[in-house]
Motif scaffolding. Structure first.
Motif, PDB file in Angstrom:
ATOM      1  N   GLY A 218     -37.139  14.122 -38.543  1.00 22.03           N
ATOM      2  CA  GLY A 218     -37.605  15.728 -39.234  1.00 22.03           C
ATOM      3  C   GLY A 218     -37.764  16.472 -38.147  1.00 22.03           C
TER       4      GLY A 218
ATOM      5  N   THR B  43     -32.573   5.701 -39.706  1.00 21.12           N
ATOM      6  CA  THR B  43     -33.960   6.517 -39.705  1.00 21.12           C
ATOM      7  C   THR B  43     -33.732   8.149 -39.310  1.00 21.12           C
ATOM      8  OG1 THR B  43     -35.118   4.604 -38.417  1.00 21.12           O
ATOM      9  CG2 THR B  43     -36.099   6.922 -38.040  1.00 21.12           C
ATOM     10  N   VAL B  44     -34.026   8.969 -40.048  1.00 25.21           N
ATOM     11  CA  VAL B  44     -33.771  10.341 -39.962  1.00 25.21           C
ATOM     12  C   VAL B  44     -35.291  10.926 -39.385  1.00 25.21           C
ATOM     13  CG1 VAL B  44     -33.344  12.334 -41.183  1.00 25.21           C
ATOM     14  CG2 VAL B  44     -32.456  10.464 -42.053  1.00 25.21           C
TER      15      VAL B  44
ATOM     16  N   THR C 299     -30.653  14.552 -44.568  1.00 25.92           N
ATOM     17  CA  THR C 299     -32.217  14.883 -44.822  1.00 25.92           C
ATOM     18  C   THR C 299     -33.248  13.773 -44.940  1.00 25.92           C
ATOM     19  OG1 THR C 299     -32.008  14.560 -47.173  1.00 25.92           O
ATOM     20  CG2 THR C 299     -31.203  16.598 -46.418  1.00 25.92           C
ATOM     21  N   LEU C 300     -34.323  13.898 -44.778  1.00 25.97           N
ATOM     22  CA  LEU C 300     -35.441  13.087 -44.719  1.00 25.97           C
ATOM     23  C   LEU C 300     -35.201  11.921 -45.911  1.00 25.97           C
ATOM     24  CD1 LEU C 300     -38.803  14.889 -43.862  1.00 25.97           C
ATOM     25  CD2 LEU C 300     -37.224  13.626 -42.298  1.00 25.97           C
TER      26      LEU C 300
ATOM     27  N   GLU D   8     -32.972   8.766 -45.397  1.00 19.83           N
ATOM     28  CA  GLU D   8     -33.740   7.648 -44.604  1.00 19.83           C
ATOM     29  C   GLU D   8     -33.647   6.376 -45.633  1.00 19.83           C
ATOM     30  OE1 GLU D   8     -36.509   8.154 -41.238  1.00 19.83           O
ATOM     31  OE2 GLU D   8     -37.997   7.147 -42.838  1.00 19.83           O
TER      32      GLU D   8
ATOM     33  N   SER E  66     -42.187  17.774 -39.197  1.00 17.43           N
ATOM     34  CA  SER E  66     -41.660  17.034 -38.212  1.00 17.43           C
ATOM     35  C   SER E  66     -41.795  15.661 -38.654  1.00 17.43           C
ATOM     36  CB  SER E  66     -42.464  17.398 -36.820  1.00 17.43           C
ATOM     37  OG  SER E  66     -43.890  17.146 -37.206  1.00 17.43           O
ATOM     38  N   LYS E  67     -41.120  14.871 -38.081  1.00 14.18           N
ATOM     39  CA  LYS E  67     -40.953  13.437 -38.476  1.00 14.18           C
ATOM     40  C   LYS E  67     -40.237  12.680 -37.375  1.00 14.18           C
ATOM     41  CE  LYS E  67     -39.659   9.797 -41.600  1.00 14.18           C
ATOM     42  NZ  LYS E  67     -38.989   8.974 -40.580  1.00 14.18           N
TER      43      LYS E  67
ATOM     44  N   LYS F 120     -42.631  13.429 -46.793  1.00 14.46           N
ATOM     45  CA  LYS F 120     -42.215  12.463 -45.763  1.00 14.46           C
ATOM     46  C   LYS F 120     -42.362  12.906 -44.288  1.00 14.46           C
ATOM     47  CE  LYS F 120     -38.757  10.102 -48.797  1.00 14.46           C
ATOM     48  NZ  LYS F 120     -37.401   9.605 -48.850  1.00 14.46           N
ATOM     49  N   SER F 121     -42.554  14.115 -44.267  1.00 10.51           N
ATOM     50  CA  SER F 121     -42.925  14.824 -42.949  1.00 10.51           C
ATOM     51  C   SER F 121     -44.443  15.082 -42.574  1.00 10.51           C
ATOM     52  CB  SER F 121     -42.107  16.198 -42.676  1.00 10.51           C
ATOM     53  OG  SER F 121     -42.588  17.190 -43.913  1.00 10.51           O
TER      54      SER F 121
END
Length: 286
Positions: free
Chosen positions: A54, A51-52, A27-28, A31, A83-84, A109-110
């Motif tokens: 999204g 780094t994850v 998941t985010l 990270e 999105s990320k 975070k997205s």
């Protein structure tokens, strides 16, 4: 040594030279900076930053209510969340790319990405497909969604004829070509602004008017009219019935013979009067 307490994290390999872990269902929140400490003499420490990405949600086109009416201002908005880094949105009108106005908002975070198109629709937009395409490094192929426009507009009419040079004795078919949405109906036919004078020879079937056995009395202006809830339209066709070529030649032949006969008769009379004219003039010459 790893001091992580999470059932999703598994120790894959452990030795005096290497420690390997795997993170399932990342998941985010996963990270960040990870530190590995190997308790040897001396202690060895190494760090890695995870780094994850999204994955963006599938896009949705909102803000359009079918059907639109010609000259309406229409706004199409394509939105994708989660999105990320922020996803990229591209618009296509059928197969041609068009530019939209993009808006990016951070949500934790997205990112939420929106892109809008605003334009005035006309009849050329009816049936056109507008496609929103979301591109992101986490996607092998872009996510796409399509909206097919439905545009209502007032009718336009035109009349086409089955003959270029209509002649006596032939039959003529006139078609009232109507373009409109919704389809304009019914189609009303007229001649010289009034009703069709000969319903036995002038047959109406849907958009078509057929005149059988043309003759000179059919000359005139024919019109068709149709309408929908947005308006009405009309078109005209001027009919002139020609005499067939063979008959025209026959008439010309008769006229020519008649002219020759008249000319011969006139010359004959002139010659028969010539001696009298000579006699009447001779005394004055002496």
């Amino acid at each position: 040594m790893w001091a992580l307490r999470d059932n999703r994290i598994e120790l894959v390999r452990a030795s005096w030279q290497e420690l390997t872990i795997s993170v399932n269902d990342a998941t985010l929140g996963d990270e960040g900076l990870y530190t590995c400490s190997l308790f040897t003499m001396p202690i060895k420490i190494t760090r890695a930053y995870l780094t994850v990405l999204g994955v963006p949600e599938r896009p949705e086109i909102i803000g359009f209510t079918k059907p639109a009416v010609e000259r309406d201002m229409v706004t199409l908005t394509c939105a994708s969340a989660g999105s990320k880094p922020a996803a990229t949105i591209r618009w296509f009108r059928n197969d041609k790319e068009v530019q939209g106005t993009e808006e990016i908002n951070a949500t934790g975070k997205s990112f939420m990405v929106r892109s809008s198109l605003q334009f005035e629709v006309d009849r050329r937009d009816d049936g056109v497909a507008y496609t929103c395409s979301v591109e992101h490094p986490a996607l092998e192929r872009p996510y796409q969604t399509t909206e097919v426009l439905e545009v209502h507009y007032a009718p336009r009419l035109d009349i086409t004829a089955s003959l270029i040079i209509p002649q006596e004795g032939q039959y003529l078919k006139l078609e009232c070509v109507s373009i409109g949405n919704p389809i304009p109906e019914p189609v009303l036919w007229s001649k010289d602004g009034g009703e069709l004078p000969d319903v036995e020879r002038m047959i109406v079937e849907g958009l078509e008017l057929t005149i059988t056995t043309l003759n000179k009395t059919d000359n005139g202006t024919y019109g068709c009219r149709a309408s929908n809830h947005l308006g009405s339209s009309s078109a005209e066709y001027i009919l002139f019935v020609y005499v067939p070529i063979s008959r025209s030649l026959s008439i010309l032949s008769c006229l020519f013979v008649s002219y020759i006969f008249s000319l011969s008769l006139s010359l004959s009379l002139s010659l028969s009067l010539f001696p009298f004219l000579m006699l009447s003039v001779s005394p004055s010459l002496t």
